[in-house]
Design a protein around this motif. Sequence first.
Motif, PDB file in Angstrom:
ATOM      1  N   ALA A 118       0.827  -1.203   0.000  1.00 40.96           N
ATOM      2  CA  ALA A 118       0.000   0.000   0.000  1.00 40.96           C
ATOM      3  C   ALA A 118       0.861   1.252   0.000  1.00 40.96           C
ATOM      4  N   LEU A 119       1.959   1.222   0.760  1.00 38.23           N
ATOM      5  CA  LEU A 119       2.848   2.383   0.798  1.00 38.23           C
ATOM      6  C   LEU A 119       3.477   2.610  -0.569  1.00 38.23           C
ATOM      7  N   ALA A 120       3.897   1.540  -1.220  1.00 34.60           N
ATOM      8  CA  ALA A 120       4.486   1.681  -2.559  1.00 34.60           C
ATOM      9  C   ALA A 120       3.480   2.269  -3.539  1.00 34.60           C
ATOM     10  N   PHE A 121       2.225   1.865  -3.396  1.00 37.55           N
ATOM     11  CA  PHE A 121       1.185   2.399  -4.273  1.00 37.55           C
ATOM     12  C   PHE A 121       0.994   3.900  -4.041  1.00 37.55           C
ATOM     13  N   ARG A 122       0.979   4.314  -2.788  1.00 36.41           N
ATOM     14  CA  ARG A 122       0.815   5.740  -2.489  1.00 36.41           C
ATOM     15  C   ARG A 122       1.992   6.560  -3.002  1.00 36.41           C
ATOM     16  N   LEU A 123       3.147   5.928  -3.111  1.00 36.60           N
ATOM     17  CA  LEU A 123       4.334   6.660  -3.549  1.00 36.60           C
ATOM     18  C   LEU A 123       4.269   7.063  -5.013  1.00 36.60           C
ATOM     19  N   GLN A 124       3.268   6.577  -5.742  1.00 32.12           N
ATOM     20  CA  GLN A 124       3.171   6.960  -7.150  1.00 32.12           C
ATOM     21  C   GLN A 124       2.895   8.452  -7.307  1.00 32.12           C
ATOM     22  N   VAL A 125       2.444   9.120  -6.238  1.00 30.11           N
ATOM     23  CA  VAL A 125       2.192  10.563  -6.333  1.00 30.11           C
ATOM     24  C   VAL A 125       3.479  11.333  -6.617  1.00 30.11           C
ATOM     25  N   ILE A 126       4.631  10.741  -6.320  1.00 31.91           N
ATOM     26  CA  ILE A 126       5.885  11.462  -6.521  1.00 31.91           C
ATOM     27  C   ILE A 126       6.172  11.682  -7.997  1.00 31.91           C
ATOM     28  N   ASN A 127       5.554  10.891  -8.870  1.00 35.69           N
ATOM     29  CA  ASN A 127       5.828  11.021 -10.299  1.00 35.69           C
ATOM     30  C   ASN A 127       5.171  12.248 -10.911  1.00 35.69           C
ATOM     31  N   LYS A 128       4.216  12.856 -10.212  1.00 33.82           N
ATOM     32  CA  LYS A 128       3.445  13.946 -10.790  1.00 33.82           C
ATOM     33  C   LYS A 128       4.087  15.318 -10.578  1.00 33.82           C
ATOM     34  N   LEU A 129       5.061  15.409  -9.716  1.00 35.82           N
ATOM     35  CA  LEU A 129       5.711  16.692  -9.424  1.00 35.82           C
ATOM     36  C   LEU A 129       7.189  16.590  -9.799  1.00 35.82           C
ATOM     37  N   PRO A 130       7.652  17.360 -10.778  1.00 36.22           N
ATOM     38  CA  PRO A 130       9.035  17.222 -11.264  1.00 36.22           C
ATOM     39  C   PRO A 130      10.083  17.348 -10.165  1.00 36.22           C
ATOM     40  N   ALA A 131       9.904  18.306  -9.257  1.00 32.13           N
ATOM     41  CA  ALA A 131      10.903  18.508  -8.207  1.00 32.13           C
ATOM     42  C   ALA A 131      10.969  17.338  -7.252  1.00 32.13           C
ATOM     43  N   LEU A 132       9.869  16.582  -7.146  1.00 32.57           N
ATOM     44  CA  LEU A 132       9.865  15.397  -6.294  1.00 32.57           C
ATOM     45  C   LEU A 132      10.309  14.166  -7.075  1.00 32.57           C
ATOM     46  N   ARG A 133       9.967  14.127  -8.352  1.00 31.44           N
ATOM     47  CA  ARG A 133      10.323  12.976  -9.185  1.00 31.44           C
ATOM     48  C   ARG A 133      11.838  12.797  -9.264  1.00 31.44           C
ATOM     49  N   LYS A 134      12.586  13.886  -9.314  1.00 32.45           N
ATOM     50  CA  LYS A 134      14.045  13.758  -9.391  1.00 32.45           C
ATOM     51  C   LYS A 134      14.646  13.257  -8.067  1.00 32.45           C
ATOM     52  N   ARG A 135      13.859  13.253  -7.011  1.00 33.44           N
ATOM     53  CA  ARG A 135      14.302  12.717  -5.713  1.00 33.44           C
ATOM     54  C   ARG A 135      13.741  11.327  -5.453  1.00 33.44           C
ATOM     55  N   ARG A 136      13.205  10.740  -6.487  1.00 24.21           N
ATOM     56  CA  ARG A 136      12.552   9.440  -6.354  1.00 24.21           C
ATOM     57  C   ARG A 136      13.505   8.366  -5.831  1.00 24.21           C
ATOM     58  N   HIS A 137      14.752   8.389  -6.299  1.00 15.91           N
ATOM     59  CA  HIS A 137      15.690   7.351  -5.859  1.00 15.91           C
ATOM     60  C   HIS A 137      15.934   7.418  -4.350  1.00 15.91           C
ATOM     61  N   LEU A 138      15.903   8.615  -3.791  1.00 14.42           N
ATOM     62  CA  LEU A 138      16.078   8.752  -2.336  1.00 14.42           C
ATOM     63  C   LEU A 138      14.840   8.270  -1.589  1.00 14.42           C
ATOM     64  N   ILE A 139      13.662   8.560  -2.150  1.00 15.80           N
ATOM     65  CA  ILE A 139      12.422   8.123  -1.520  1.00 15.80           C
ATOM     66  C   ILE A 139      12.338   6.602  -1.522  1.00 15.80           C
ATOM     67  N   LEU A 140      12.753   5.974  -2.614  1.00 16.38           N
ATOM     68  CA  LEU A 140      12.729   4.518  -2.670  1.00 16.38           C
ATOM     69  C   LEU A 140      13.718   3.899  -1.689  1.00 16.38           C
TER      70      LEU A 140
END
Length: 452
Positions: A118-140
Amino acid sequence: MENRSADSDDTSSAAHGIGGYASAQDLPSVRQLHQQLRQARALRFLIPRDQRPDLVVIERRLQHLCETVDVFYQVLGPRNWIFHENLPVDVIAELLISEGGPEAAEEAFIALYTDQDALAFRLQVINKLPALRKRRHLILKAHEDYAAGRYYACIHLLLSVMDGFVNEFETVRRGLHARQAEDLHAWDSVVGHHMGLANAHKTFIKGKSATNEDPVYELYRNGIVHGSLLNYDNIIVATKAWNRLFAVVDWANATLKEKTPPPPRPTMRQLWHSLSELSRHQKANDVWKPHRVSSGDAGFSQEAPASATEQFLTAWAQCNYGRMAQWISQPIRDKHGAAMPREVRMLYKDRPLSAFTVLTVDHIAPASCLVEVEVHLADQPDGQAVPATFRWLYEDPQGDPVSSLLPGQWRLYCWEPDRFIPYPDLKGWLKPDPNAPDAKPDLRERPKGGLA
């Protein structure tokens, strides 16, 4: 360190001083929907009975949503938890009325985040904001640390992500730690409640300069980052970091929405269509029931998610990346466009699949299901099966999630291989670290007398 009750009294007593919505009923979108319902009710006799939307269903669901948000903030707001917009409303409503008071509600709320799928599913919101998407590797990486019980690492990663994201999100270069509570009012969002993000932010920026070894259960960014608070390595603070990240995402989306010109006022025909669609969706959600089907059960062959998974895995085994791409969620395909097959190839070409078995289909939500499989990777010399879990989303023709009882198509949302196979390093999956902490931390390890 102040005890928990002292911090709670401080935040709740000053909550109204930072603004925010007194109730979810005060959100502009909720007020607008109430107005539309009043208009529709006054004119409903002009519409044939079989074409009328069920206004009672819409009103009941809207009331349920607003009451759940308000009760949440009454029970868990003083503990600096925030109701963000991708939480399951019905599940939250149930945990708020469970026996045991705020302590039990808090424990059940934390359990929603320890569900890694469920947490991984909620994390898909990070793809919608460019400034957050570039930090995706840290969030994962923070996700991996949280699952492994490395809460100290998860907390520091998410604090850095939030600071950097907020600093980059607006032209005003100020990280989250440099924002005052008044700066974080979220327009037309449940995190904009007067006990929401802005209220919880006061503990985030609260100074903690003296060294303290007492257990900490609040997200005191100042004391944690600067090394004065030494005993914060626990699931409560780590979960609050996730909760805060999702709330900050909602704040960012609300900020963008507030700057967007409002749509033109709908015509009566458009209003009826909108309410009819809303009624149709609510009825489908009310009828839907969770259920689980295994490969040996009758009717398993009729399960569309099982068939979709089988076709996706067959395409993987055949290295047919174009066919694999067709099963991916439409918003993701729209973002990548014609490059989607190339994106799939980049992630799958070094992970050949030799065989697979579809085991179970678990319908966990009206628009979501989990499919458990065993996959045999060709580069594994011993040939043992790797367990994997696919999360499918049911989408309408526009790519929006809808109840699986309505017309639509199952699509793969978490499509990258490291999102459904437990270990990111697939070649090392058979040799996990024997000294690693349990991936499912015991929530019962609490200080006596509840959470301090």
